[in-house]
Design a protein around this motif. Structure first.
Motif, PDB file in Angstrom:
ATOM      1  N   GLY A   1     -83.126  10.614  16.936  1.00 32.92           N
ATOM      2  CA  GLY A   1     -84.263  11.522  16.916  1.00 32.92           C
ATOM      3  C   GLY A   1     -85.073  11.453  15.634  1.00 32.92           C
ATOM      4  N   ILE A   2     -84.813  10.473  14.798  1.00 37.57           N
ATOM      5  CA  ILE A   2     -85.584  10.306  13.569  1.00 37.57           C
ATOM      6  C   ILE A   2     -86.838   9.500  13.905  1.00 37.57           C
ATOM      7  N   PRO A   3     -88.034   9.991  13.556  1.00 35.10           N
ATOM      8  CA  PRO A   3     -89.242   9.201  13.812  1.00 35.10           C
ATOM      9  C   PRO A   3     -89.173   7.868  13.069  1.00 35.10           C
ATOM     10  N   ALA A   4     -89.554   6.793  13.747  1.00 35.60           N
ATOM     11  CA  ALA A   4     -89.453   5.468  13.149  1.00 35.60           C
ATOM     12  C   ALA A   4     -90.696   4.663  13.476  1.00 35.60           C
ATOM     13  N   TRP A   5     -91.110   3.839  12.525  1.00 35.28           N
ATOM     14  CA  TRP A   5     -92.177   2.900  12.795  1.00 35.28           C
ATOM     15  C   TRP A   5     -91.974   1.617  12.028  1.00 35.28           C
TER      16      TRP A   5
ATOM     17  N   HIS B   1     -70.916   1.457  -3.066  1.00 32.84           N
ATOM     18  CA  HIS B   1     -71.374   0.391  -3.959  1.00 32.84           C
ATOM     19  C   HIS B   1     -71.816   0.949  -5.312  1.00 32.84           C
ATOM     20  N   LYS B   2     -71.201   0.469  -6.379  1.00 33.91           N
ATOM     21  CA  LYS B   2     -71.585   0.780  -7.757  1.00 33.91           C
ATOM     22  C   LYS B   2     -71.676   2.274  -8.040  1.00 33.91           C
ATOM     23  N   ALA B   3     -70.727   3.015  -7.575  1.00 36.33           N
ATOM     24  CA  ALA B   3     -70.613   4.449  -7.859  1.00 36.33           C
ATOM     25  C   ALA B   3     -71.905   5.207  -7.561  1.00 36.33           C
ATOM     26  N   THR B   4     -72.534   4.894  -6.444  1.00 36.12           N
ATOM     27  CA  THR B   4     -73.729   5.633  -6.063  1.00 36.12           C
ATOM     28  C   THR B   4     -73.341   6.999  -5.535  1.00 36.12           C
ATOM     29  N   ARG B   5     -74.162   7.961  -5.833  1.00 40.30           N
ATOM     30  CA  ARG B   5     -73.887   9.327  -5.395  1.00 40.30           C
ATOM     31  C   ARG B   5     -74.403   9.542  -3.977  1.00 40.30           C
ATOM     32  N   PRO B   6     -73.756  10.420  -3.232  1.00 38.08           N
ATOM     33  CA  PRO B   6     -74.260  10.718  -1.886  1.00 38.08           C
ATOM     34  C   PRO B   6     -75.659  11.340  -1.954  1.00 38.08           C
ATOM     35  N   ILE B   7     -76.478  11.016  -0.974  1.00 40.82           N
ATOM     36  CA  ILE B   7     -77.848  11.522  -0.924  1.00 40.82           C
ATOM     37  C   ILE B   7     -77.991  12.355   0.339  1.00 40.82           C
ATOM     38  N   THR B   8     -78.596  13.517   0.204  1.00 37.05           N
ATOM     39  CA  THR B   8     -78.848  14.388   1.351  1.00 37.05           C
ATOM     40  C   THR B   8     -80.352  14.542   1.517  1.00 37.05           C
ATOM     41  N   LEU B   9     -80.819  14.266   2.733  1.00 36.45           N
ATOM     42  CA  LEU B   9     -82.242  14.365   3.044  1.00 36.45           C
ATOM     43  C   LEU B   9     -82.455  15.452   4.094  1.00 36.45           C
ATOM     44  N   ASN B  10     -83.581  16.128   4.007  1.00 32.05           N
ATOM     45  CA  ASN B  10     -83.952  17.119   5.010  1.00 32.05           C
ATOM     46  C   ASN B  10     -84.399  16.366   6.261  1.00 32.05           C
ATOM     47  N   ARG B  11     -83.757  16.634   7.381  1.00 28.37           N
ATOM     48  CA  ARG B  11     -83.983  15.843   8.599  1.00 28.37           C
ATOM     49  C   ARG B  11     -85.412  15.962   9.118  1.00 28.37           C
TER      50      ARG B  11
ATOM     51  N   SER C   1     -74.790  10.119   8.107  1.00 27.17           N
ATOM     52  CA  SER C   1     -74.361  11.259   8.913  1.00 27.17           C
ATOM     53  C   SER C   1     -75.590  12.079   9.290  1.00 27.17           C
ATOM     54  N   PHE C   2     -75.807  12.259  10.587  1.00 30.81           N
ATOM     55  CA  PHE C   2     -76.962  12.991  11.090  1.00 30.81           C
ATOM     56  C   PHE C   2     -76.506  14.344  11.620  1.00 30.81           C
ATOM     57  N   GLU C   3     -76.856  15.405  10.896  1.00 31.37           N
ATOM     58  CA  GLU C   3     -76.562  16.765  11.329  1.00 31.37           C
ATOM     59  C   GLU C   3     -77.834  17.386  11.883  1.00 31.37           C
ATOM     60  N   LYS C   4     -77.753  18.659  12.255  1.00 27.57           N
ATOM     61  CA  LYS C   4     -78.902  19.335  12.838  1.00 27.57           C
ATOM     62  C   LYS C   4     -80.086  19.388  11.868  1.00 27.57           C
ATOM     63  N   ASP C   5     -79.824  19.719  10.600  1.00 25.93           N
ATOM     64  CA  ASP C   5     -80.903  19.889   9.632  1.00 25.93           C
ATOM     65  C   ASP C   5     -80.918  18.857   8.503  1.00 25.93           C
ATOM     66  N   PHE C   6     -79.851  18.072   8.360  1.00 34.39           N
ATOM     67  CA  PHE C   6     -79.751  17.172   7.222  1.00 34.39           C
ATOM     68  C   PHE C   6     -79.291  15.779   7.643  1.00 34.39           C
ATOM     69  N   VAL C   7     -79.639  14.807   6.792  1.00 38.30           N
ATOM     70  CA  VAL C   7     -79.145  13.443   6.915  1.00 38.30           C
ATOM     71  C   VAL C   7     -78.428  13.135   5.602  1.00 38.30           C
TER      72      VAL C   7
ATOM     73  N   ASP D   1     -88.137  16.284   7.511  1.00 38.26           N
ATOM     74  CA  ASP D   1     -89.092  15.557   6.676  1.00 38.26           C
ATOM     75  C   ASP D   1     -88.806  14.061   6.622  1.00 38.26           C
ATOM     76  N   THR D   2     -87.767  13.604   7.305  1.00 42.85           N
ATOM     77  CA  THR D   2     -87.317  12.217   7.190  1.00 42.85           C
ATOM     78  C   THR D   2     -87.883  11.358   8.303  1.00 42.85           C
ATOM     79  N   HIS D   3     -88.321  10.165   7.932  1.00 47.21           N
ATOM     80  CA  HIS D   3     -88.688   9.157   8.919  1.00 47.21           C
ATOM     81  C   HIS D   3     -88.173   7.804   8.439  1.00 47.21           C
ATOM     82  N   LEU D   4     -88.095   6.856   9.361  1.00 46.12           N
ATOM     83  CA  LEU D   4     -87.570   5.524   9.081  1.00 46.12           C
ATOM     84  C   LEU D   4     -88.699   4.512   9.122  1.00 46.12           C
ATOM     85  N   GLU D   5     -88.750   3.660   8.099  1.00 49.72           N
ATOM     86  CA  GLU D   5     -89.748   2.595   8.061  1.00 49.72           C
ATOM     87  C   GLU D   5     -89.034   1.244   8.071  1.00 49.72           C
ATOM     88  N   MET D   6     -89.556   0.333   8.878  1.00 51.39           N
ATOM     89  CA  MET D   6     -89.050  -1.041   8.886  1.00 51.39           C
ATOM     90  C   MET D   6     -90.197  -1.954   8.476  1.00 51.39           C
TER      91      MET D   6
END
Length: 164
Positions: free
Chosen positions: A153-157, A93-103, A81-87, A105-110
């Motif tokens: 709008g997430i920076p990706a490289w 899977h396996k009772a993982t807890r939700p994670i919130t990231l500051n948008r 979920s991509f909001e204005k300030d948070f992701v 400061d977030t970037h995507l790596e492949m």
């Protein structure tokens, strides 16, 4: 499978693996294979080779166990979920807890292998977290997810920027 929904205040990316057979189809396959194994074992037992029965049971048992495990993994989901300030990242899977990231400061790596020997890995990265996303997707869906996250709008490289 990657599906995207845009709402006024957020955008949602839902991920789930491609599934060629539902649980009901897998149960039919198990029953069919058990029937064939039982017929073959019965014929061998009729000729006096009764030791085939335990091995037929082990074979059918292993098939059922493996089909169950594979089928269970095809029902995994992950939601981004991509909001204005948070992701927000949520998985079933396996009772993982939700994670919130500051948008901001977030970037995507492949990361990809030089000769495509393994599937590309997608990771949302902040200074504090490295969160893998779409681990259960096939190669086409991982590339689609990469492009969709870039559209948000997430920076990706890519580690191998010269590919594709």
């Amino acid at each position: 499978m990657v599906s995207v929904k845009h709402q006024p205040h957020y955008s949602l990316i839902s991920l789930q693996p491609n599934r060629s057979a539902d649980w009901i189809h897998n149960k039919w396959l198990m029953a069919g294979m058990a029937g064939v194994a039982l017929i073959i074992a019965t014929m061998w037992a009729f000729f006096g080779i009764w030791i085939v029965f335990p091995f037929a049971g082990i074979e059918v048992g292993l098939l059922c166990y493996m089909l169950y495990r594979v089928s269970k993994n095809t029902y995994r989901t992950q939601t981004l979920s991509f909001e204005k300030d948070f992701v927000h990242i949520q998985s079933n899977h396996k009772a993982t807890r939700p994670i919130t990231l500051n948008r901001k400061d977030t970037h995507l790596e492949m990361s990809e292998s030089p000769r495509d020997w393994y599937l590309p890995q997608l990771v949302l990265v902040t200074p504090d977290h490295h969160v893998p996303v779409g681990d259960f997707l096939n190669q086409t869906d991982r590339h689609q997810l990469y492009e969709e996250i870039k559209k948000m709008g997430i920076p990706a490289w890519r580690h191998h920027w010269w590919k594709h």
